[in-house]
Motif scaffolding. Structure first.
Motif, PDB file in Angstrom:
ATOM      1  N   THR A 194       0.429  -1.019  -0.017  1.00 33.44           N
ATOM      2  CA  THR A 194       0.218   0.334  -0.132  1.00 33.44           C
ATOM      3  C   THR A 194       1.046   1.297   0.238  1.00 33.44           C
ATOM      4  O   THR A 194       2.179   1.315   0.368  1.00 33.44           O
ATOM      5  CB  THR A 194      -0.923  -0.101   0.757  1.00 33.44           C
ATOM      6  OG1 THR A 194      -0.243  -0.030   2.711  1.00 33.44           O
ATOM      7  CG2 THR A 194      -1.856  -1.212   1.099  1.00 33.44           C
ATOM      8  N   TRP A 231      -6.276   3.007   0.370  1.00 30.41           N
ATOM      9  CA  TRP A 231      -6.392   1.865  -0.572  1.00 30.41           C
ATOM     10  C   TRP A 231      -6.480   2.222  -1.833  1.00 30.41           C
ATOM     11  O   TRP A 231      -6.383   1.910  -3.346  1.00 30.41           O
ATOM     12  CB  TRP A 231      -7.705   1.184  -0.485  1.00 30.41           C
ATOM     13  CG  TRP A 231      -8.170  -0.272  -1.062  1.00 30.41           C
ATOM     14  CD1 TRP A 231      -9.216   0.004  -2.068  1.00 30.41           C
ATOM     15  CD2 TRP A 231      -7.541  -1.671  -1.510  1.00 30.41           C
ATOM     16  NE1 TRP A 231      -8.983  -1.127  -2.493  1.00 30.41           N
ATOM     17  CE2 TRP A 231      -8.743  -1.977  -2.023  1.00 30.41           C
ATOM     18  CE3 TRP A 231      -6.597  -1.563  -0.158  1.00 30.41           C
ATOM     19  CZ2 TRP A 231      -8.022  -2.982  -2.240  1.00 30.41           C
ATOM     20  CZ3 TRP A 231      -5.682  -2.739  -0.852  1.00 30.41           C
ATOM     21  CH2 TRP A 231      -7.085  -3.974  -1.614  1.00 30.41           C
ATOM     22  N   ARG A 286      -4.917   1.589  -5.173  1.00 30.06           N
ATOM     23  CA  ARG A 286      -5.492   1.099  -7.099  1.00 30.06           C
ATOM     24  C   ARG A 286      -5.029   2.249  -7.881  1.00 30.06           C
ATOM     25  O   ARG A 286      -4.856   1.925  -9.094  1.00 30.06           O
ATOM     26  CB  ARG A 286      -6.952   1.890  -6.302  1.00 30.06           C
ATOM     27  CG  ARG A 286      -7.925   1.025  -5.276  1.00 30.06           C
ATOM     28  CD  ARG A 286      -9.031   1.037  -5.939  1.00 30.06           C
ATOM     29  NE  ARG A 286     -10.213   0.391  -7.352  1.00 30.06           N
ATOM     30  CZ  ARG A 286     -10.486   1.248  -7.219  1.00 30.06           C
ATOM     31  NH1 ARG A 286     -11.306   1.936  -7.481  1.00 30.06           N
ATOM     32  NH2 ARG A 286     -10.576   0.903  -8.493  1.00 30.06           N
ATOM     33  N   GLU A 315      -2.596  -3.612 -11.798  1.00 30.63           N
ATOM     34  CA  GLU A 315      -3.042  -4.883 -11.253  1.00 30.63           C
ATOM     35  C   GLU A 315      -4.399  -4.753 -10.877  1.00 30.63           C
ATOM     36  O   GLU A 315      -5.199  -5.848 -10.196  1.00 30.63           O
ATOM     37  CB  GLU A 315      -2.448  -4.200  -9.743  1.00 30.63           C
ATOM     38  CG  GLU A 315      -1.010  -4.810  -9.243  1.00 30.63           C
ATOM     39  CD  GLU A 315      -0.422  -5.780 -10.023  1.00 30.63           C
ATOM     40  OE1 GLU A 315      -0.921  -6.983  -9.946  1.00 30.63           O
ATOM     41  OE2 GLU A 315       0.684  -6.294 -10.063  1.00 30.63           O
ATOM     42  N   LEU A 362      -7.415  -3.572  -8.601  1.00 26.71           N
ATOM     43  CA  LEU A 362      -7.486  -3.710  -7.279  1.00 26.71           C
ATOM     44  C   LEU A 362      -9.119  -3.481  -7.767  1.00 26.71           C
ATOM     45  O   LEU A 362      -9.156  -2.729  -7.974  1.00 26.71           O
ATOM     46  CB  LEU A 362      -6.621  -2.677  -6.267  1.00 26.71           C
ATOM     47  CG  LEU A 362      -4.726  -3.582  -5.623  1.00 26.71           C
ATOM     48  CD1 LEU A 362      -4.181  -3.339  -6.603  1.00 26.71           C
ATOM     49  CD2 LEU A 362      -4.926  -2.362  -4.422  1.00 26.71           C
ATOM     50  N   LEU A 400     -13.774  -4.704  -1.507  1.00 27.81           N
ATOM     51  CA  LEU A 400     -13.182  -5.135  -1.129  1.00 27.81           C
ATOM     52  C   LEU A 400     -13.487  -5.619   0.787  1.00 27.81           C
ATOM     53  O   LEU A 400     -12.895  -6.217   1.308  1.00 27.81           O
ATOM     54  CB  LEU A 400     -11.711  -3.918  -0.484  1.00 27.81           C
ATOM     55  CG  LEU A 400     -10.307  -4.501   0.665  1.00 27.81           C
ATOM     56  CD1 LEU A 400      -9.614  -5.567   0.205  1.00 27.81           C
ATOM     57  CD2 LEU A 400      -9.015  -3.331   1.025  1.00 27.81           C
ATOM     58  N   HIS A 445      -7.163  -9.520  -1.444  1.00 26.37           N
ATOM     59  CA  HIS A 445      -6.261  -8.751  -2.889  1.00 26.37           C
ATOM     60  C   HIS A 445      -5.157  -9.124  -2.803  1.00 26.37           C
ATOM     61  O   HIS A 445      -4.128  -9.476  -2.223  1.00 26.37           O
ATOM     62  CB  HIS A 445      -6.504  -7.468  -3.266  1.00 26.37           C
ATOM     63  CG  HIS A 445      -6.136  -7.404  -4.931  1.00 26.37           C
ATOM     64  ND1 HIS A 445      -7.006  -7.549  -6.176  1.00 26.37           N
ATOM     65  CD2 HIS A 445      -4.757  -7.319  -5.602  1.00 26.37           C
ATOM     66  CE1 HIS A 445      -6.109  -6.993  -7.238  1.00 26.37           C
ATOM     67  NE2 HIS A 445      -5.600  -7.622  -6.809  1.00 26.37           N
TER      68      HIS A 445
END
Length: 793
Positions: free
Chosen positions: A415, A580, A584, A590, A592, A598, A604
């Motif tokens: 993160t 988050w 992203r 990726e 997310l 979530l 994830h």
């Protein structure tokens, strides 16, 4: 002083079951009948509380980040289960809960948890406090921040390492750093206590620290050498999943360790014990065998390396500084034969020969080094020594091989963490320098670890320790540290936030009751090769007057006039949502999920392709040179050579360590004491958990030969001592430890009696505060002691 209410976990559960609770909002849940509910025989159906089973993870500093399932009913966690077998994703295996994870409920609901904010009323270290209000507590912090900053400047403020919270997403120590940066800055620290020496040393070979591959690349590896690596007890990510799978498929495991660990018991086809701090002697002798028996990878060495022999040395370096010159004795007249190493390491010469031959002729092979060997005052040499072995056998940049050294994996995703304003204070100290910086800042020079300036302008006068038991438990040479802490004229104000009255918490001026991971929001990030993120959601409301660090820091920020700048108007949950979303945006490839998704998925998985460290550098060295000064793998480091420091040679080779087996101090203290990370706690976290105290009793391991010489038998209480301290603990007489070495689990809470003798089995009353030469890191593991039978009075 207002006496806090004492309440048992059962009483909490009963009280909570009688109350309605909306703490969990719209969490997804599985409807179940409450565990243990009875159906009346009359035929009427009693109301049954609906139970939510929520996948979550802890954010303690534990490597597993395993999938635990919290069973929540009426705002109470009633039990802990774990991921069912069928939920395993083979592409990204998330761990099932071990004994630590299964015991979290006992830890969270323990009656000894701190309940109210309190201020010190006795001497520092006495553990005497009186209850105050949160308004008083946050006013005390704000007022002391203003006073101390005005008197000494912002560099007098220090945030200690938070040893009980893992992951980069959100934690109290990160947010107090954010606040201090908004308020003029603070004295920062660098270096990881866990792996700082190896992370600092590995770049001198490869140019970067991250030298590990993803473990799915080792599926076909026929030989793995685990060198001081104990993932079965340390819980190092999901390493054990792969290792057990490899074991079933026929991979041969060799464990090099002074102690026959649970990892050795579980995996090892061969256990090779050696004396601590002699790792480089064993490595030197292995390289001697490989080279003199013509088993080295000549083509690989010629194309990719610098410093192997005299023909590959950088210009201007005198003769006989190459690896071959060192090993064959041209440098010092001593050939580094297995017989030479046997006298130092106590590993039989023939064992050394066979290990060297097996490693060199098994293609590919993986030498994976743990972080225990680098927590010695020779740690940097040991870390680089393993990289030289990997290099001369051609095991770098190839699938199934391993580059050794630090072992961090370069393709992992994390993160973004909270935005951190710049720190106006440019000076930094090693985390190992804080006692000196508090005692006499003039002691902390660039030679001793200071960076960003020539001197410190102030001693440490204000200290935050949030979720950290390092002050007076995990710190080396504990008596030296507490002597400084006890003197309130040095550090004038200490804020501690924790779950329990730990040994460190007793030195607080202001003691605050923190929330556990079940009572706050965060995102779990893994250790090792786990490449996934897990939501750690607030499951229950905090009992009594417990508050998260972020919650009370917002109040402090408001009293400093920085409320909006600090919080940006966000609650704790909103910070997690923000982090988050920022992640992203930073990782668009990726894909997310959004935060709402979530909360449904709970995790994830990145599911990255198998990753081999330095694969591009080996496949295409012209376009992808190693990020070293030469562009090659540097067996010989010109940068280290130019330092001309006897403890950090340009070739990492054996140098007798301070308090090692060749130190003259052995005449007085003949045993080397080492510690290990046990399966029942992460460092000192969960020491107070009664279930986990039953799992593994704190004992000193001693070999039968050493026990016999001292008249010690199984179950005796022994006195472990050196010039720094004394510890009393029960003894375990076992052949699982090599003669000349004793071992004790790390992280036991310090329990001094009236004479200052520790009765809790805390090894840090015996450990040294000596820092390493290159990284300025810790050498906790390097200590000589004597053991005698304790005759009780």
């Amino acid at each position: 002083m207002t006496k806090p209410e004492t309440i048992t976990p059962l009483a909490i559960t009963r009280r909570r079951f009688l109350q309605s609770s909306s703490a969990l909002g719209v969490l997804p849940f599985v409807s179940l009948r409450a565990a243990g509910a009875d159906t009346p025989s009359s035929g009427t159906v009693a109301p049954v509380a609906e139970e939510q089973v929520i996948a979550t993870c802890s954010t303690f500093d534990c490597g597993g980040k395993c999938d635990i399932r919290a069973h929540v009913s009426e705002g109470v966690v009633t039990r802990i289960s774990t991921r069912p077998d069928e939920a395993l994703d083979p592409e990204m295996p998330v761990m099932r809960a071990c004994v630590r994870g299964r015991g979290y409920r006992q830890f969270v609901y323990h009656p000894d948890r701190l309940k109210y904010p309190m201020k010190r009323v006795g001497k520092r270290g006495e553990g005497k406090f009186e209850r105050i209000s949160w308004d008083e507590a946050t006013t005390l912090i704000a007022d002391n921040l203003k006073r101390i900053t005005a008197t000494y400047g912002p560099a007098s403020r220090y945030v200690h390492v938070g040893t009980a919270v893992s992951g980069g997403a959100f934690s109290g120590d990160k947010m107090v750093r954010r606040l201090l940066n908004l308020d003029g800055g603070y004295l920062e620290s660098y270096h990881s206590v866990s792996m700082g020496n190896t992370a600092a040393a590995t770049p001198y070979t490869y140019g970067v620290a991250a030298s590990g591959s993803s473990l799915d690349t080792l599926a076909e590896t026929r030989l793995v050498i685990l060198w001081g690596h104990n993932p079965n007890e340390t819980i190092f990510g999901h390493t054990n999943h792969y290792f057990q799978q490899m074991k079933r498929n026929g991979t041969r495991f060799v464990v090099v360790d002074p102690r026959y660990s649970d990892t050795a018991a579980s995996l090892a086809d061969e256990w090779i014990p050696l004396l601590p701090t002699t790792d480089n002697a064993l490595m030197d002798a292995m390289m001697y065998v490989i080279i003199t028996e013509n088993l080295h990878d000549k083509d690989f060495i010629a194309r990719y390396t610098l410093g192997f022999d005299e023909q590959s040395m950088p210009a201007g370096v005198p003769e006989n500084e190459s690896l071959v010159a060192w090993l064959t004795g041209k440098k010092d007249g001593v050939a580094k034969t297995p017989e030479w190493a046997e006298k130092i390491t106590h590993v039989p010469a023939q064992t050394i020969r066979q290990l060297a031959r097996d490693y060199a002729t098994t293609k590919p092979a993986a030498l994976i080094q743990g972080w225990g060997p680098q927590r010695h005052n020779c740690g940097e040499r040991t870390a680089r020594g393993s990289t030289l072995l990997a290099t001369i056998t051609g095991n770098v940049g190839v699938k199934g091989g391993w580059a050794a050294g630090y072992g961090g994996i370069g393709n992992r995703k994390f993160t973004t963490g909270p935005e951190m304003p710049d720190n106006p204070v440019k000076e930094k100290i090693s985390v190992m320098n804080w006692v000196q910086a508090a005692d006499d800042a003039a002691q902390v020079t660039p030679e001793q670890g200071l960076t960003g300036g020539d001197k410190l302008n102030s001693n440490i006068r204000l200290l935050f320790s949030l979720a950290g038991n390092y002050l007076a438990n995990q710190n080396p040479d504990l008596h030296q540290a507490v002597k400084v802490l006890e003197d309130a004229s040095k550090i004038e104000f200490i804020v501690v936030s924790d779950l329990y009255l730990t040994p460190s918490a007793k030195y607080a001026d202001l003691l605050l009751p923190e929330t556990s991971f079940m009572e706050r929001w965060n995102i779990g990030e893994t250790w090792g090769t786990g490449n996934y993120l897990m939501l750690s959601e607030k499951l229950i409301e905090p009992e009594f007057e417990r508050r998260s660090d972020y919650d009370w820091l917002c109040e402090v920020a408001h009293k400093l006039g920085l409320g909006e700048a600090f919080s940006q108007g966000r609650s704790e949950q909103q910070w997690i949502e923000h982090i988050w979303e920022q992640t992203r945006q930073a990782l668009p490839e990726e894909k997310l999920p959004d935060f709402a998704t979530l909360r449904q998925q709970r995790h994830h998985y990145f599911k990255s392709a198998p990753y081999v460290a330095f694969e591009e550098n080996i496949r295409d060295p012209d376009n992808h040179p190693f990020p070293t000064p030469s562009g090659k793998i540097e067996i010989f480091s010109q940068r280290l050579y130019d330092m001309q420091h006897p403890e950090i040679p340009a070739l990492s080779h054996y140098v007798p360590a301070h308090e090692g087996p060749e130190d003259a101090l052995r005449q007085k203290y003949p045993l080397q004491l080492i510690t290990w990370k046990g399966k029942n706690r992460a460092n000192s976290t969960q020491y107070a958990n009664p279930w986990l105290q039953e799992v593994q009793q704190q004992k000193l391991w001693i070999n039968p030969r050493d026990a016999d010489r001292r008249g010690v038998v199984q179950g005796d209480t022994v006195r472990i001592h050196n010039d720094r301290g004394v510890c009393l603990v029960v003894v375990e007489v076992t052949p699982r430890i090599i003669p000349g070495v004793v071992a004790m689990q790390a992280g036991a809470w310090w329990q001094p009696d009236a004479q200052g003798v520790d009765r809790g089995g805390c090894a840090n009353v015996l450990s040294s505060a000596r820092i390493t030469a290159l990284a300025k890191g810790n050498s906790h593991q390097t200590m000589l002691v004597e053991v005698t039978k304790h005759e009780s009075v």
